[in-house]
Design an enzyme around this catalytic site. Structure first.
Site, PDB file in Angstrom:
ATOM      1  CG  ASP A 121      -5.329  18.344  -8.479  1.00  0.00           C
ATOM      2  OD1 ASP A 121      -4.714  19.228  -7.716  1.00  0.00           O
ATOM      3  OD2 ASP A 121      -6.390  18.141  -8.451  1.00  0.00           O
TER       4      ASP A 121
ATOM      5  CG  ASP B  29      -2.802  22.229  -4.391  1.00  0.00           C
ATOM      6  OD1 ASP B  29      -4.073  22.229  -4.489  1.00  0.00           O
ATOM      7  OD2 ASP B  29      -2.345  22.912  -3.556  1.00  0.00           O
TER       8      ASP B  29
END
Length: 292
Positions: free
Chosen positions: A209, A211
């Site tokens: 991802d 973040d």
């Protein structure tokens, strides 16, 4: 000169190594308690492997409760010569999208609740950690990612946070300003302990991802992370195969193998025998230590 025994520490998304020629399973007791799980011993080609799932089977141990001292000591007891850690991470850089694999060479440690050393009162050691990963092992890991069909970035800085919650947006933006490239919850104190145990260490981060630093984008979404973890895990299993098969038959010594020879240590006459015994797997190589 001798053969390799690679300790593989598998993070989120890597809980098993299908295709490993199994030799044995080891339930190891250490002076620091029990490791995260039983350690699977096997071979890929001529390389002996010791596989340990960092969070335990079923991902039952949270980051701050992982017994990193027991994990590293257990692998040392079983004869590991080097450690390859594989971890799910968040990205702090646009050029490191989900699905990218990142080989780490530096750390910023923001953990606060975890024992960070094997040594303590009775036998103190100050060990150099300027370059916390092994260049030889890291280069082999990067080549293995490419051989497994992944896309490897190198030279990254890993921000280790306490967790188990993900970052706030303010923290994520701050970590970018600090120069961190990826963020995770488990590489520290693991890398510190590997150095004290004289085990060359490399870390491959699997990006799941971005973040939460990107503007106008939701924070970390668990369902997206889990889906990406599964995809990354398939590549990670292939990279372990490629990594093991590409190692030369003979392992040449590494400077990290003897790092305690250059550490600031309690002089032998002042050491606590009980502490020396507790550090047995780590100190076993040393017949004498420099008086410092």
């Amino acid at each position: 000169m001798g053969g390799w025994t690679i300790g593989i520490i598998g993070g989120s998304g890597l809980y098993a190594l299908p295709g490993l020629e199994e030799i044995a399973r080891h339930d190891v007791e250490t002076p620091w308690g029990r490791p995260s799980d039983a350690i699977l011993e096997g071979r890929i080609g001529t390389t002996r492997l010791l596989f340990l799932p960092r969070h335990g089977a079923g991902h039952r141990i949270p980051p701050s409760e992982i017994n990193a001292r027991a994990n590293v000591d257990a692998l040392k007891q079983l004869g590991a010569t080097d450690l390859l850690a594989i971890s799910s991470v968040g990205s702090l850089r646009e050029e490191l999208p989900p699905g990218r694999f990142v080989v780490v060479d530096q750390f910023i440690d923001r953990t606060v609740a975890r024992p960070a050393s094997f040594f303590g009162t009775g036998l103190v050691a100050h060990v150099s950690l300027a370059d916390p990963t092994c260049p030889r092992l890291s280069a082999s890991a990067a080549a293995a990612v490419e051989a497994a069909g992944g896309d490897a970035a190198t030279g990254a800085t890993y921000l280790a946070m306490e967790g188990p919650q993900f970052s706030t947006r303010a923290e994520s933006l701050m970590y970018r300003q600090w120069g961190a490239d990826i963020i995770g919850m488990t590489a520290m104190p693991e890398a510190r302990l590997a150095r004290e145990a004289e085990l060359p260490y490399a870390l491959v981060g699997m990006v799941t991802d971005y973040d939460c630093w990107r503007e106008d984008e939701a924070g970390v979404v668990a369902t997206d992370v889990v889906a990406q973890m599964h995809a990354n895990g398939a590549t990670a299993r292939k990279l372990v195969q490629a990594f093991a098969k590409a190692l030369p038959a003979e392992r040449t010594p590494s400077p990290i193998d003897t790092v305690l020879d250059h550490a600031l240590l309690t002089v032998p006459a002042a050491r606590d025998p009980a502490m020396e015994e507790k550090l047995g797997a780590i100190l076993r190589r040393l017949t004498t230590s420099p008086a410092t």
